[in-house]
Design a protein around this motif. Sequence first.
Motif, PDB file in Angstrom:
ATOM      1  N   MET A  89      -5.900  -3.387   2.222  1.00  0.00           N
ATOM      2  CA  MET A  89      -6.805  -2.280   2.014  1.00  0.00           C
ATOM      3  C   MET A  89      -8.220  -2.646   2.467  1.00  0.00           C
ATOM      4  O   MET A  89      -8.895  -1.851   3.059  1.00  0.00           O
ATOM      5  CB  MET A  89      -6.793  -1.894   0.537  1.00  0.00           C
ATOM      6  CG  MET A  89      -7.675  -0.746   0.202  1.00  0.00           C
ATOM      7  SD  MET A  89      -6.657   0.687  -0.023  1.00  0.00           S
ATOM      8  CE  MET A  89      -7.874   1.875  -0.404  1.00  0.00           C
ATOM      9  N   GLY A  90      -8.629  -3.878   2.203  1.00  0.00           N
ATOM     10  CA  GLY A  90      -9.964  -4.315   2.594  1.00  0.00           C
ATOM     11  C   GLY A  90     -10.124  -4.409   4.093  1.00  0.00           C
ATOM     12  O   GLY A  90     -11.206  -4.208   4.633  1.00  0.00           O
ATOM     13  N   ILE A  91      -9.030  -4.714   4.784  1.00  0.00           N
ATOM     14  CA  ILE A  91      -9.086  -4.828   6.246  1.00  0.00           C
ATOM     15  C   ILE A  91      -9.330  -3.467   6.883  1.00  0.00           C
ATOM     16  O   ILE A  91     -10.143  -3.331   7.783  1.00  0.00           O
ATOM     17  CB  ILE A  91      -7.782  -5.460   6.783  1.00  0.00           C
ATOM     18  CG1 ILE A  91      -7.678  -6.904   6.293  1.00  0.00           C
ATOM     19  CG2 ILE A  91      -7.727  -5.406   8.301  1.00  0.00           C
ATOM     20  CD1 ILE A  91      -6.363  -7.557   6.609  1.00  0.00           C
ATOM     21  N   THR A  92      -8.651  -2.443   6.395  1.00  0.00           N
ATOM     22  CA  THR A  92      -8.820  -1.114   6.979  1.00  0.00           C
ATOM     23  C   THR A  92     -10.222  -0.580   6.730  1.00  0.00           C
ATOM     24  O   THR A  92     -10.784   0.101   7.573  1.00  0.00           O
ATOM     25  CB  THR A  92      -7.775  -0.115   6.439  1.00  0.00           C
ATOM     26  OG1 THR A  92      -7.818  -0.123   5.024  1.00  0.00           O
ATOM     27  CG2 THR A  92      -6.394  -0.436   6.926  1.00  0.00           C
ATOM     28  N   MET A  93     -10.798  -0.836   5.569  1.00  0.00           N
ATOM     29  CA  MET A  93     -12.151  -0.390   5.290  1.00  0.00           C
ATOM     30  C   MET A  93     -13.135  -1.096   6.226  1.00  0.00           C
ATOM     31  O   MET A  93     -14.105  -0.505   6.663  1.00  0.00           O
ATOM     32  CB  MET A  93     -12.519  -0.652   3.826  1.00  0.00           C
ATOM     33  CG  MET A  93     -11.770   0.223   2.835  1.00  0.00           C
ATOM     34  SD  MET A  93     -12.002   1.974   3.130  1.00  0.00           S
ATOM     35  CE  MET A  93     -13.660   2.176   2.550  1.00  0.00           C
ATOM     36  N   GLY A  94     -12.876  -2.349   6.534  1.00  0.00           N
ATOM     37  CA  GLY A  94     -13.727  -3.075   7.466  1.00  0.00           C
ATOM     38  C   GLY A  94     -13.660  -2.482   8.863  1.00  0.00           C
ATOM     39  O   GLY A  94     -14.667  -2.353   9.554  1.00  0.00           O
ATOM     40  N   ARG A  95     -12.452  -2.128   9.288  1.00  0.00           N
ATOM     41  CA  ARG A  95     -12.293  -1.522  10.608  1.00  0.00           C
ATOM     42  C   ARG A  95     -12.982  -0.167  10.669  1.00  0.00           C
ATOM     43  O   ARG A  95     -13.613   0.168  11.667  1.00  0.00           O
ATOM     44  CB  ARG A  95     -10.812  -1.360  10.941  1.00  0.00           C
ATOM     45  CG  ARG A  95     -10.132  -2.642  11.285  1.00  0.00           C
ATOM     46  CD  ARG A  95      -8.709  -2.400  11.671  1.00  0.00           C
ATOM     47  NE  ARG A  95      -8.025  -3.646  11.917  1.00  0.00           N
ATOM     48  CZ  ARG A  95      -6.731  -3.769  12.028  1.00  0.00           C
ATOM     49  NH1 ARG A  95      -5.947  -2.713  11.909  1.00  0.00           N
ATOM     50  NH2 ARG A  95      -6.184  -4.945  12.250  1.00  0.00           N
ATOM     51  N   LYS A  96     -12.853   0.590   9.596  1.00  0.00           N
ATOM     52  CA  LYS A  96     -13.508   1.896   9.557  1.00  0.00           C
ATOM     53  C   LYS A  96     -15.027   1.738   9.622  1.00  0.00           C
ATOM     54  O   LYS A  96     -15.722   2.503  10.276  1.00  0.00           O
ATOM     55  CB  LYS A  96     -13.108   2.667   8.303  1.00  0.00           C
ATOM     56  CG  LYS A  96     -11.708   3.222   8.349  1.00  0.00           C
ATOM     57  CD  LYS A  96     -11.398   4.021   7.094  1.00  0.00           C
ATOM     58  CE  LYS A  96      -9.975   4.537   7.127  1.00  0.00           C
ATOM     59  NZ  LYS A  96      -9.647   5.294   5.915  1.00  0.00           N
ATOM     60  N   GLY A  97     -15.523   0.737   8.921  1.00  0.00           N
ATOM     61  CA  GLY A  97     -16.958   0.487   8.932  1.00  0.00           C
ATOM     62  C   GLY A  97     -17.443   0.089  10.320  1.00  0.00           C
ATOM     63  O   GLY A  97     -18.491   0.548  10.782  1.00  0.00           O
ATOM     64  N   THR A 108     -15.963   0.823  13.166  1.00  0.00           N
ATOM     65  CA  THR A 108     -15.837   2.002  14.015  1.00  0.00           C
ATOM     66  C   THR A 108     -17.002   2.945  13.786  1.00  0.00           C
ATOM     67  O   THR A 108     -17.587   3.470  14.744  1.00  0.00           O
ATOM     68  CB  THR A 108     -14.503   2.729  13.725  1.00  0.00           C
ATOM     69  OG1 THR A 108     -13.435   1.819  13.895  1.00  0.00           O
ATOM     70  CG2 THR A 108     -14.305   3.899  14.644  1.00  0.00           C
ATOM     71  N   LEU A 109     -17.361   3.147  12.538  1.00  0.00           N
ATOM     72  CA  LEU A 109     -18.481   4.026  12.201  1.00  0.00           C
ATOM     73  C   LEU A 109     -19.783   3.487  12.787  1.00  0.00           C
ATOM     74  O   LEU A 109     -20.558   4.229  13.387  1.00  0.00           O
ATOM     75  CB  LEU A 109     -18.598   4.185  10.685  1.00  0.00           C
ATOM     76  CG  LEU A 109     -19.755   5.060  10.206  1.00  0.00           C
ATOM     77  CD1 LEU A 109     -19.561   6.488  10.686  1.00  0.00           C
ATOM     78  CD2 LEU A 109     -19.860   5.019   8.686  1.00  0.00           C
ATOM     79  N   ARG A 110     -20.014   2.169  12.628  1.00  0.00           N
ATOM     80  CA  ARG A 110     -21.233   1.567  13.184  1.00  0.00           C
ATOM     81  C   ARG A 110     -21.281   1.676  14.696  1.00  0.00           C
ATOM     82  O   ARG A 110     -22.334   1.946  15.280  1.00  0.00           O
ATOM     83  CB  ARG A 110     -21.344   0.099  12.741  1.00  0.00           C
ATOM     84  CG  ARG A 110     -21.973  -0.033  11.372  1.00  0.00           C
ATOM     85  CD  ARG A 110     -22.311  -1.479  11.053  1.00  0.00           C
ATOM     86  NE  ARG A 110     -21.561  -1.798   9.830  1.00  0.00           N
ATOM     87  CZ  ARG A 110     -20.658  -2.742   9.717  1.00  0.00           C
ATOM     88  NH1 ARG A 110     -20.394  -3.540  10.708  1.00  0.00           N
ATOM     89  NH2 ARG A 110     -20.032  -2.921   8.585  1.00  0.00           N
ATOM     90  N   ARG A 111     -20.134   1.468  15.346  1.00  0.00           N
ATOM     91  CA  ARG A 111     -20.080   1.582  16.804  1.00  0.00           C
ATOM     92  C   ARG A 111     -20.391   3.023  17.240  1.00  0.00           C
ATOM     93  O   ARG A 111     -21.174   3.249  18.167  1.00  0.00           O
ATOM     94  CB  ARG A 111     -18.708   1.157  17.317  1.00  0.00           C
ATOM     95  CG  ARG A 111     -18.637   1.121  18.844  1.00  0.00           C
ATOM     96  CD  ARG A 111     -17.305   0.635  19.392  1.00  0.00           C
ATOM     97  NE  ARG A 111     -16.233   1.537  19.002  1.00  0.00           N
ATOM     98  CZ  ARG A 111     -15.127   1.178  18.351  1.00  0.00           C
ATOM     99  NH1 ARG A 111     -14.926  -0.083  18.022  1.00  0.00           N
ATOM    100  NH2 ARG A 111     -14.216   2.050  18.022  1.00  0.00           N
TER     101      ARG A 111
END
Length: 144
Positions: free
Chosen positions: A1-9, A11-14
């Motif tokens: 779950m923590g990995i997906t939130m990191g990827r979303k973050g 992606t959002l920053r990019r």
Amino acid sequence: MGITMGRKGLTLRRKLRVLKNLTNSKSVKTTSIIMDAFLYILKLKLQLNAMHKEHLYVTQHLQEVKVEKTEKGLIEIKVACEMGKDMLVPVLEVLEKMNLNVLDAKVSCDCIFAMEAVVEELDKAPLDMGQVREAILLAIQSQA
């Protein structure tokens, strides 16, 4: 779950970085970048509306007829005006009444009526280019 939130973050920053670069935003906060992008989109819409209004004005008030004699003794005619019901036939009728033979013609009816024609005089009597121009303008105005 923590990995997906990191990827979303990430992606959002990019995406925010891309948005910031596109809008030339100097903001640092996410909400400010989004607001700058929103204002940028509104400005683009206003510019697009202004360009559209200018295009409509030009196409509605455009009425241009050029008549020139070429070196070979032929006559070159260029017509541009706003779209009407039927512009081609009256212009060709005027040329026929003036004893002018159409050798080559290009017609476009996309946003405006535009015609380029090369004609030759059937009569060898001198022809006034101003009279040809005025006759074509009258034909166009009668159709508008």
